[in-house]
Scaffold this active site. Sequence first.
Site: not given
Length: 439
Positions: A21-22, A24-25, A48-49, A232, A247, A311, A426
Amino acid sequence: MQKTSNKKNNTLAVVGTQWGDEGKGKIVDLLTEKADIVVRFQGGHNAGHTLIIDGDKTVLHLVPSGILRPHVKCYIANGVVVSGEKLLQEIQQLERVGIDVKERLLLSGDCPLILKFHEAIDIARENKKDSATIGTTGNGIGPAYEDKIARRGIRLSDLQNLELLSEKYKALADFHNFQLNHYYSIQPLSSLENWEHLLAIREQLLPMITDTVSCLHQAYNEGKNILLEGAQGTLLDIDHGTYPFVTSSNTSIGAACTGTGLPTSKIDYVLGLAKAYTTRVGNGPFPTELDTKDNPVGKHLSLKGKEVGATTSRARRCGWLDLPLLRRTTQLNGIDSLCISKLDILDGIKEIKVCVGYQIDNEEHSSSPLNASLLEKCQPIYKTLQGWSEKTSGVTVWEELPENAKNYLQFISEQLALPISLISTGAERGHTIQKQSYF
Ligand code: IMO
Ligand code: MG
């Protein structure tokens, strides 16, 4: 601040350096402006991206985060575990809002399939009372990778041969149903129902299966720009993370090779992503954790950072930035430069603490051992930096950042001896300070 460079690369790997959750998406989507291909190389739909473009939110789990750029081809490479059902659902959702996916998405035939049994076992295990649970996403990721390693898994390419598929499926169904029934005391799943389900999705998956290894090598040799999208974070890596609270895949840079078939010599640049603070979903040690209910900073990070899992919708645990962990994970990945995300969430915090070392059994450590039991007993050593009251949210140029925000970033850069090439201010695609080009 450490210096950035502008060398031209063919491949850029984006990896998380914390517990996922850094951001990445968002970063993959942003950098895909100049990419031809985006590749997922490990994990599954546990990722979850989140991408926000002109206020519209898209959450991707399996489809690579390049899909919103019409010129980009997306590959799901051999290291990813694929739930055919979840993939088709995600494709449908995207196609419903006018994004053409099937024409641009290719799947490696070597991807192991996640079946209903895997999910059932993952959930049964998490519900078992007599052992420490991991807090998985419940998506069957672990059991699917277990089958891969045990050499009994079904791969996407197995869908091409019905006779063989049926044999493999029967053996696997028996094996997992035995476990569900006799070990977890759970009603076995209907093999027939799930077989029919597999047949139903098979037809839709077949046309997307290809030899992604050849495609990638060809693209590389033609000088195409390839972005490798990690899922991840390094602290969740099966070998190098906070085992057993990890994971089931390698999430660090080695997986960009094993999960795609590109050799190490063809990984040109590694961008490491870190949040300006730390979060974690699921169980396991977290030395700099703050209480998100009673501690005002913990509460601030949780609420302002909207720290809820993309997710599983679970509340993410929140805490200060942890440099000993980052020293370890940036080393493991051979990070070329860092992207610091969610800087704007720190706006308004008077004093910002950064963990610079650990005290473990009266000994000081500057780089963290990732062993979960050691981490459980370490005492963080903090340095306090002055915060800023101005807004950084939406800032796109370095010079416009408040002095104390610059100091904070400079401190991180110096402590880790790495340049910071990208700063996210943001959730929107454009809310970014980019100090170099990568392609
Ligand atoms: P992205 O790609 C954060 C965590 C789970 C659990 C552990 C094992 O969005 O950064 P699993 O279902 O993988 O067996 O669960 O890993 N986890 C993540 N945490 N971000 C993710 O992905 C994660 N994917 C898995 O919460 O602690
Ligand atoms: Mg996520």
